[in-house]
Design a protein around this motif. Structure first.
Motif, mmCIF file in Angstrom:
data_model
loop_
_atom_site.group_PDB
_atom_site.id
_atom_site.type_symbol
_atom_site.label_atom_id
_atom_site.label_comp_id
_atom_site.label_asym_id
_atom_site.label_seq_id
_atom_site.Cartn_x
_atom_site.Cartn_y
_atom_site.Cartn_z
ATOM 1 N N ALA A 1 -14.484 17.466 -15.580
ATOM 2 C CA ALA A 1 -13.096 17.164 -15.920
ATOM 3 C C ALA A 1 -12.638 15.989 -15.056
ATOM 4 N N CYS B 1 -5.545 14.589 -20.295
ATOM 5 C CA CYS B 1 -6.803 15.205 -19.884
ATOM 6 C C CYS B 1 -7.973 14.395 -20.445
ATOM 7 N N LYS B 2 -9.015 14.264 -19.646
ATOM 8 C CA LYS B 2 -10.227 13.593 -20.112
ATOM 9 C C LYS B 2 -11.429 14.259 -19.480
ATOM 10 N N GLN B 3 -12.361 14.657 -20.322
ATOM 11 C CA GLN B 3 -13.545 15.375 -19.863
ATOM 12 C C GLN B 3 -14.796 14.652 -20.321
ATOM 13 N N ASP C 1 -8.579 13.424 -24.216
ATOM 14 C CA ASP C 1 -8.881 14.613 -24.997
ATOM 15 C C ASP C 1 -7.626 15.420 -25.297
ATOM 16 N N LEU D 1 -9.940 13.954 -15.646
ATOM 17 C CA LEU D 1 -8.480 13.978 -15.537
ATOM 18 C C LEU D 1 -7.976 15.307 -16.094
ATOM 19 N N THR D 2 -7.014 15.900 -15.384
ATOM 20 C CA THR D 2 -6.451 17.170 -15.829
ATOM 21 C C THR D 2 -4.932 17.129 -15.677
ATOM 22 N N ASP D 3 -4.223 17.216 -16.795
ATOM 23 C CA ASP D 3 -2.750 17.306 -16.822
ATOM 24 C C ASP D 3 -2.077 16.210 -15.999
ATOM 25 N N GLY E 1 -8.951 14.483 -9.893
ATOM 26 C CA GLY E 1 -8.523 14.348 -11.277
ATOM 27 C C GLY E 1 -7.160 14.920 -11.601
ATOM 28 N N ARG E 2 -6.389 15.286 -10.584
ATOM 29 C CA ARG E 2 -5.069 15.863 -10.814
ATOM 30 C C ARG E 2 -4.005 15.116 -10.013
#
Length: 273
Positions: free
Chosen positions: A29, A22-24, A68, A31-33, A227-228
């Motif tokens: 957001a 993940c990157k915020q 993150d 990148l998520t998972d 982002g997923r």
């Protein structure tokens, strides 16, 4: 030290794995998972629309951004890539779209820029020998080391940039839009270069918008959307239409519409268990 988990369908010779990255940036957001696996001798293409998170993912893998949350495994061990130097030392090399070459310098000078061989003074003989070795490994079509990079074609420049990063003996190479703005002949030269990297046992992660190039060299295609993860496909079995549907979200819409229709359809007696 944590050991990388075995992912369903992952190759046993996986060299790089991401789990739950993940990157915020503020409220965004990026990148998520994110999960990703790259095996030795495999080309994984990462595709997605603008804003899908491709560039952020490359910067996480190259040590520019620290995630993150989530875990990165390299050759089966958990690692922390908190700087580009750490990524390079680990064995992850990155060739960005701008290539970062000095056009006024010749091929040899670009290959060893910042990492010159100097036991007590510049060792031109050793650098020339290593330069030709690297270029031969890549089947490079560069006639002489003395030509300025400004005089090379786009494909030849990409070869020089890749050969430079091979000096560190990497296990994974990240290629950011390697065929962008190249002509047909130059694109073919770069795709052949990617084939050489795979034959040499390197894991290759290629960011690309060009589906023809992706289908030409990729073993697997990983789609990012907003982002997923939005699907990982075997390049030999998936159609370009299916990949585009995953990129645009059309595939999600079809599934959602089917589910909505099923929910709205009255159940008959034979549907009741």
């Amino acid at each position: 030290m944590m050991t990388a988990p075995a992912a369903p369908g992952a190759a046993t010779d996986t060299v790089l794995s991401l789990r739950g990255i993940c990157k915020q940036f503020g409220a965004v957001a990026a990148l998520t998972d994110i999960d990703l696996d790259v095996a030795a001798g495999e080309v994984v293409a990462i595709v997605g629309d603008n804003g899908a998170g491709k560039s952020t993912l490359v910067k996480v893998l190259s040590g520019v951004h620290t995630p993150d949350a989530g875990t990165i495994f390299f050759r089966g061990e958990e690692v922390r890539l908190d700087s580009p130097a750490a990524a390079r030392e680990m064995g992850i090399a990155t060739v960005y779209q701008d290539l970062a070459l000095c056009e006024n310098l010749d091929v040899k000078a670009n290959l060893f820029l910042g990492q010159e061989l100097r036991p007590w003074m510049l060792d031109d003989v050793a650098m020339e020998k290593d330069s030709w070795r690297l270029l031969r490994e890549l089947s490079a079509k560069i006639p002489t080391l003395d030509v300025p990079v400004a005089a090379l074609s786009g494909g030849q420049r990409q070869t020089v940039a890749v050969a430079r990063c091979l000096l560190g003996d990497p296990k994974v190479i990240l290629l950011d839009e390697p065929t962008a703005a190249l002509g047909v002949a130059q694109t073919a030269e770069v795709l052949d270069l990617i084939e050489r990297l795979r034959e040499n046992g390197l894991g290759v992660v290629m960011i690309s918008h060009n589906m023809e190039d992706v289908r030409a060299v990729a073993d697997r295609v990983a789609v990012l959307r907003l982002g997923r993860n939005n699907g990982v496909f075997d390049a030999a079995d998936v159609s370009s239409e299916d990949v585009v549907a995953a990129i645009t979200g059309a595939a999600d819409n079809v599934v959602a519409r089917r589910a909505a229709r099923r929910a709205a359809t009255p159940r008959t007696e034979k549907d009741v268990p």
